[in-house]
Scaffold this active site. Sequence first.
Site, PDB file in Angstrom:
ATOM      1  CD  GLU A   1       0.283  59.224-115.327  1.00  0.00           C
ATOM      2  OE1 GLU A   1       0.689  58.082-115.074  1.00  0.00           O
ATOM      3  OE2 GLU A   1       0.646  60.231-114.688  1.00  0.00           O
TER       4      GLU A   1
ATOM      5  CB  ALA B   1      -2.888  60.342-113.802  1.00  0.00           C
TER       6      ALA B   1
END
Length: 990
Positions: A471, A436
């Site tokens: 994230e 990610a």
Amino acid sequence: CRRFTNRKLKKPSQNMIENSMFEEEPDVVDLTFPALDPDEVAFEPRSSRLLVRGLGQHDMDEDEEDCESSARLLGMSFMNRSAAHRSSSSPYTRQAPPRSCSRPSGRTMIVCVLFLVIVASLTMVMYFLPGCNFTKRGCQRTNKTTPSEQVYPVSTNGELFPWAQLRLPRSIHPLSYDLTLDPDLDNMTFTGRTVISMSVLHNTKLIVLHSSHLNITKATFKNEIMLSAIGDGEARDVTVLEYKPRQQIAVKFSEELKTGQYCVLTLDYSANLSHTYDGFYNSSYTDTDGNKRVLAATQFEPLAARKAFPCFDEPSFKATFLIRISRKPTYLTLSNMPQAKSTPLLNGLIQDEFEKTIVNMSTYLVAFIVANFTPISSHVSETQVSVYSVPDKKEQTDYALDTACKLLEFYNDFFEITYPLKKLDLVAIPDFLAGAMENWGLITFRETSLLVGKQSSNLEKQVVASVVAHELAHQWFGNLVTMRWWNDLWLNEGFATYMQYMSLQTVLPQLDIGNLFLAVRFRALDDDALNSSHAVSMDVNKPEQVEEMFDSVSYEKLQSFRPLPVTIVFIYYEHGHWTPQNLDFSSCPQVEVSAQHPNVSEMMSSWTSQKGFPLVTVSRKGGQVTLTQEHFLLTSDNATQTSSLWNIPVTYVTDNCSLNFVKNLPESVKWLKLNYRNTGFYIVDYGDEGWAALISALSNNVSVLTQEDRASLIHNIFALSRLGRVSFHQVLNLLKYMSNETQTSPVTEALLQLNSYIKHQFASLMDKQTWKEEEEESVSKQELRSALLKMACSLNEEKCIKQARAQFKQYVESNGTLRIPGDLQQVVFTVAAQSNEDWETLLSMYGQATYDAEKRKMLRGLASTQDPRRIVWILKAGLRGGLIQTQELPLVIYTVCHGFAGYLFVWDFIQENWDSLIEKFPVGSFAIQTIIKSATSQFSTQAHLNQVEGFFSSLKERGSQMRSVQEALETIRLNQRWMDKNLPTLQKWL
């Protein structure tokens, strides 16, 4: 029971200190005096200053030179001694002529000749000595010549390029970017216009920035007296010079740009969409109707924003961004900010304009996507949270949206700083190399990291939740507060990893994230035990070194320090940049200094400025307990051990809960276990008697220690065995208790360490496992069952193989309507792939699978085949792309290498296809690190060592200097040593 202390541990022996004073050779000290123009001084991260071990580290002002301390240490004594012999008169005073001339003696002549020879020799040495420019402030390690002597490269048009450093000059700072992009997905090209508004910080005659693979067709420049005047006045054409090896462009001026001025540089350009996984790249997927769909997405971290638009592509150059992108009506576009308006164009396209960013951003966080994705949305306070996917997978986005909303609400409350943007998009990209990427407001994911089906197991949900938590933490740590340069990547990744685990333990405790935390911690310790490891904060002077910073040390080491006041640190540096030097907890007025952690900054420095970690040795003599520490280093060849001590927050547990930790313990205390629940980043050796006491305690009652403590004992004793500090016989004695183990972490760590050699110790545990999924099973129980059954089937346990084949047959006959439990899918697919017929069936199912987590397990099953023809086929298919996406090649290689002879095929494949591999994956990237480590980690012979060393030495600039290569060579030598020392004992035990 547990006790906490923060003791200063005993120093190692004097001999060890003397043999390991420096981690690196000191640089040549420069002693000349002319001041340098700001444009000629390359910016060097403060953390790269030479530190002499044992002499202490002192903070320096920003305007001080990086090597001042080395000049003082190595140069001042020379200058002082010279001064003592100087005449008090000026060296330029004319002396009276001699009263008479006489013929010098022969002895005098000889002395004079020798003197002239010495002077001439010294002059030549000083003239030709590389990298020696003498300045008043001392050695400039990255600026090897004075301005007049600077060796400039030649640009593409034949002119001298006016800048000779990797890092950009600090004379110009970007304020805002106005980007217009016109991608053509039919021809896989794009055109663009970048308008950069800048301020002049120092007088200069040049502007240097980054550009890579962009064909600049027009460039204009205009000066503005005031920022508000931008847009007035006339722009003039300028010539752009390019130096491709450093991906830099420059504009030179005949007259100086003055400090305080504002200026605007406009660049028109064209380029191809990237065919790798960075920059502005093209991707595609096949929908359920068999139609190929194309899209374009971005991945800019760490050095690829320059492939999409000309920019100051370093983290410290923060600015605002206004972005416009054109598209076909059947597509949508996404960027960091919400869409402001859409305008139909005369060519039938639509131009989407996004709001100007309300925060200053580093270029690596900019993102945009052109695709036909479908969203689902919700709201957290004033923020719209959306999850995007290809239309066929929309039903797999619910869990990610729910998890993201819960975590965003948690982080808002925890940091007491609300997420600053109006929207937060999470996007699943069909072709995405990284797990990610934390782009501000537009987080991009690999599909397997974001999408899960409604019937997915908790293990699969744990993967998604972990990545989302990491994230989202970056939206504060990394985005709002950013490291100045990539040498301090750990400031981004370490804090994000810390928050990842902490947030999930609070928000989603049912995911049992602790087991994952332990497994990752153990692997980070294994990597950091090598001499080829690195300090978390280190010099980064090449692009491949930037790529190599993305490793377990940068991600895992910092989050070991649970006492960190992360909220205070974050608030103090909000919207700014941080370095280890300005990470000063004592400067935060809100920080309370406790007796337990009297100086957090000092503690942190001991962990960031040196590589490796400590080995703490516990010794008891009567009632007296002594703790000593030394550098835990698996190899001694060409070792660079450190003489510094680590400031260790020691935690411990004993069999007597009423004890405080003191030097003298009552005889009634039978055992002492340090590093309670394995929250610290160190290894402990208890000595023969201490290990015997702990082994005895576990044999009598497994529950006297937590599962984290039992797992850490297993990891530590194996590590000590590799070091030669404990015998392998002691390792086997500890493992005898395993037949009574019921928890996941100790079992999985033991399985990983000894693999098939411990079959007999786990036989009873394997027999207890069921192939049926129970209601409301814990994640920990699913992990344990999965690990044990995979082990049993890998050992060709008849009962396990039979059950797995039966499950696969039922699954095939049901056309996928009969679901295999998520934690059992891997073992079922792996067993099926060992059959010729079932391998072909599995390959066909892989091509039609829609659930990405299940599809990835099928791929691992296919790659586990022992058939040489199929091994070669799947390696080539992964490199070629298509049915098996190239993004999955590192996983394919990792899986193949775990087969009996698969790593031999992989090693041949790597040698034959190296150039193709580094076209797909950047040199030094995590993908290349994985490929090298997978292919070489099982080698244990001198012949293979010679092969690996010879091959990578021949690559030169194509990969020979990678740290992962040194790790591979070191690992092979360790394997050789272990086999020589322990194989007879193991054979006898078996």
